[in-house]
Structures are given as C-alpha cells and as structure tokens.
Design a protein around this motif. Structure first.
Motif, mmCIF file in Angstrom:
data_model
loop_
_atom_site.group_PDB
_atom_site.id
_atom_site.type_symbol
_atom_site.label_atom_id
_atom_site.label_comp_id
_atom_site.label_asym_id
_atom_site.label_seq_id
_atom_site.Cartn_x
_atom_site.Cartn_y
_atom_site.Cartn_z
ATOM 1 N N SER A 141 6.609 10.612 -0.364
ATOM 2 C CA SER A 141 6.035 9.291 -0.163
ATOM 3 C C SER A 141 7.108 8.239 0.087
ATOM 4 N N ARG A 199 -6.721 12.308 8.842
ATOM 5 C CA ARG A 199 -6.131 11.200 8.103
ATOM 6 C C ARG A 199 -4.643 11.074 8.421
ATOM 7 N N ASP A 218 5.865 3.848 8.319
ATOM 8 C CA ASP A 218 4.729 3.040 7.882
ATOM 9 C C ASP A 218 5.042 1.553 8.067
ATOM 10 N N GLN A 268 3.761 -0.935 5.848
ATOM 11 C CA GLN A 268 3.471 -1.719 4.667
ATOM 12 C C GLN A 268 4.553 -2.781 4.514
ATOM 13 N N LEU A 289 2.770 8.313 4.905
ATOM 14 C CA LEU A 289 1.734 9.045 5.639
ATOM 15 C C LEU A 289 2.253 9.533 6.994
ATOM 16 N N GLU A 349 -0.490 8.269 -1.253
ATOM 17 C CA GLU A 349 -1.635 8.658 -0.441
ATOM 18 C C GLU A 349 -1.970 10.124 -0.720
ATOM 19 N N GLY A 352 -2.782 7.692 10.821
ATOM 20 C CA GLY A 352 -1.665 6.825 10.494
ATOM 21 C C GLY A 352 -0.827 6.504 11.719
ATOM 22 N N GLY A 393 0.814 -1.205 0.000
ATOM 23 C CA GLY A 393 0.000 0.000 0.000
ATOM 24 C C GLY A 393 0.850 1.258 0.000
ATOM 25 N N PRO A 394 0.218 2.438 -0.002
ATOM 26 C CA PRO A 394 0.957 3.701 -0.034
ATOM 27 C C PRO A 394 1.808 3.886 1.217
ATOM 28 N N CYS A 395 2.927 4.561 1.052
ATOM 29 C CA CYS A 395 3.835 4.849 2.159
ATOM 30 C C CYS A 395 3.951 6.367 2.341
#
Length: 367
Positions: free
Chosen positions: A289, A212, A295, A297, A187, A271, A216, A183-185
């Motif tokens: 990102s 949001r 994160d 992920q 955040l 994200e 995280g 997934g996106p990193c």
C-alpha cells in the motif's frame, strides 16, 4: 459485425476534423474561483498558437508539467487500458499536481505524439480521454501539440490559480502537526504488480477485484476539492499528492520540511484489493500500500488544533480524510504498531528504479 475501416489523416486534418469537437466554445469562459477573476479570452477554439487568459485580480499562478507515457503503462501494452484511458490519466495526473498546491485548475496543455500505425479513430480516442479527464476535473484542454513519434508519447502542463500566499508547499510541516491522507494508496501499483504476472500466481483474483484494480488506472481522480479546502482555509501546513507512492510522499515532505514522521500502522487505510494482491505476492499489505504507485490522494499535515474544523469542512463537501501519524523532530520516517514496535516505513519508495512494482514491494531493487 463489419470491421471498422481504418483511416490515417495528416496532422492538419486531424487538428481540423478530429479535435475540434472537444475544443468548441472555450473562448470567453470564466475559469476562476474563490473570488479570482480569470477569463479564457482565447481558447483552443480560437486556433491561435497560444491560449490567452485575462487575469483581473491579484493571484498566484501555479504551473506543473508531467510526462506520463512510459513503462508504467504496461497495462496499455497488454490491452487492458484503452487510448481513452491513458488520455484521461494524462489529464488527471497533471491536474493532481495543481490540486496538491491548493489551486483551482484553469487549463491543461497536452502533447500527443504517436506512431504512423495509429489511425484516426485511435488518435481521437486519446484526445477524447484527455477532454473527459479535463472536464471531470473542472477545467479545459486549451491546446498543445500533436505529431508523429516512434511510439505513443503523452505529456501535459496544467495551470492553476490561487490567492497570493495560499499555495500549499511541501516545506511547511512542523513537529506536532498531524499527518493525514485523503484515502487508501497503492491500488495502481498493485495492478501493475498483479496483471503482468497473473498467470504465475496459484490463483487469479475474481473479476470484480480485477475490475477494481483496473478502475484505479481508468478513472483516477484529482483531489481538487480537497486541495481547495486545505489551501483556501489555510488548514494544511504542507501538502503533496501521492503519485510516487505514500512512502515516497511522506519522505519528500519530511526532507522539504526538515522534520521526521511517525506513522501509526493500524491507522493507514489499505484498499482491500491491494491486500489481496499482497497476499498473492507474499508481501505485507501495508508495504504494498505504501510502495511505488501512481495514486492521486493528497498527503498533508495540519496543526492538531485545527483537526475538528478541517474534518467538519470536509464533511460539508461530502469528503473525508484519515489521520495516520504526526510530525516529529527526529528527522526520520518510521512507523509504530499497536504493540509499540518501531521500524522504518515499510515498502519501497519510487526513485526511478528499473525494477517493476512487484520487485519494489519486496525490496528487491534494480538501480
């Protein structure tokens, strides 16, 4: 509203009266999976010095430890994160390393040190966060250590099990393998870049976007289910969580495996909230990102011929991942865009620099 009256108990009282509700009923629990027979014979509720596990089948024991209380918790110092939030983060940060090895978490040992001004309610809030983080990761907080210190210090050790020979390493990628991420990193790094300097930007982000960014940190997720699929089904050739940021993770897998990587920039998920922070900072969204972040992920490699089966397996579990590039034999980590322009991976990898995240994202680094 009547103000809460603060109470300050000694350590034995806190253990006896404030922690017990989070530790009941552990002993005798089956904590294994995938045909591995693991039973927690004596958990924290047994009140012994150590937890005791009965291991009744051949297996590999996976152990990881992380100290996570430090400058990255500037958001806690600002009052944007609670004691519950940082306790929750502690549990997830440690279980994430177990997940990245493709193992099933079977327990977490935590160390909670605190200054004298932390009262019973604040202390119990941290413990409750650790308990909930473990629960949401499908494991147990089986004890640890508490006591005084000059400031709040949080550390933990997580344990996991997997079938012998199935643990995922960083060193298995080979040229031609696909590079993937769950997934996106970025955040969490974007949140640390934004909130301390919010008043210096021309405009603030909306309440929804700010929530949001903070979510995280407040409720991160260890990718246990994803790791188990990658490990038990032998899909991944290499795997690591992205707790140092995506760029750092790719480079670490690259060095451990002795390969290179070429990342397709348009295929890297970004994200939206990270993109908004990047715009305020005047930096590239992709760079922020991929830069230093915390994160959880999973970045992993797999043989191209296994892609469809692996994607189908993820879909059955309600999960997904993104293919963002491939391993090469160049020994370099680089990215390419849709015009064919090649460059080193954007962003700045976390290497324990003194700089804050906002400096890291722009490449201005204090060693």
């Amino acid at each position: 509203m009547t103000p809460r009256k603060a109470t300050y108990s000694d350590e034995p009282t806190r253990v006896q009266q404030l922690i017990g509700e989070f530790l009941t009923g552990q002993s005798g629990t089956s904590v294994g999976a995938d045909g591995l027979d693991v039973r927690l014979t004596a958990g924290a509720d047994a009140k012994d010095d150590c937890a005791v596990y009965d291991l009744s089948s051949p297996m590999s024991l996976v152990v990881g430890s992380d100290y996570i209380r430090g400058p990255k918790f500037v958001l806690y110092e600002m009052g944007l994160l609670s004691g519950f939030d940082i306790g929750y983060y502690l549990a997830v940060a440690n279980v994430s390393d177990i997940a990245a090895m493709g193992a099933t978490p079977i327990g977490v040992l935590s160390v909670v040190r605190y200054p004298h001004e932390v009262d019973d309610a604040e202390f119990q809030e941290v413990i409750a966060g650790i308990h909930q983080g473990c629960t949401d990761c499908g494991t147990l907080n089986v004890g640890g250590d508490i006591g005084n210190a000059e400031r709040i210090i949080l550390s933990a050790t997580a344990f996991g099990v997997c079938k012998p020979g199935s643990a995922l390493m960083r060193s298995g990628a080979r040229p031609g393998d696909l590079l993937c991420v769950t997934g996106p990193c970025g955040l969490l790094g974007a949140a640390v870049a934004y909130f301390p300097k919010r008043d210096t930007f021309e405009k603030a982000l909306s309440d929804e976007v700010e929530r949001r960014l903070l979510d995280g940190w407040k409720r991160p997720r260890a990718r246990v289910a994803e790791g188990r699929i990658l490990g038990t089904k032998a899909y991944a050739t290499a795997c690591q969580d992205t707790s140092d940021g995506l760029k750092a993770t790719i480079e670490q897998i690259m060095h451990a495996s002795g390969v290179g990587f070429r990342v397709v920039e348009e295929d890297v998920p970004v994200e939206p909230a990270v993109g908004m922070v990047a715009d305020l900072m005047g930096v590239e969204s992709l760079a922020l990102s991929m830069s230093a972040s915390s994160d959880f992920q999973l970045a992993f490699t797999l043989e191209a011929g296994k892609l469809e089966k692996c994607r189908a397996e993820f879909a059955l579990a309600g999960l997904d991942f993104h293919v963002i590039g491939e391993a090469t034999d160049t020994g370099r980590a680089e990215s390419v865009n849709h015009l064919g322009a090649v460059r080193p991976l954007p962003g700045v990898a976390w290497k324990h620099q003194k700089s804050d995240i906002s400096l890291l994202a722009t490449g201005r680094v204090e060693e």
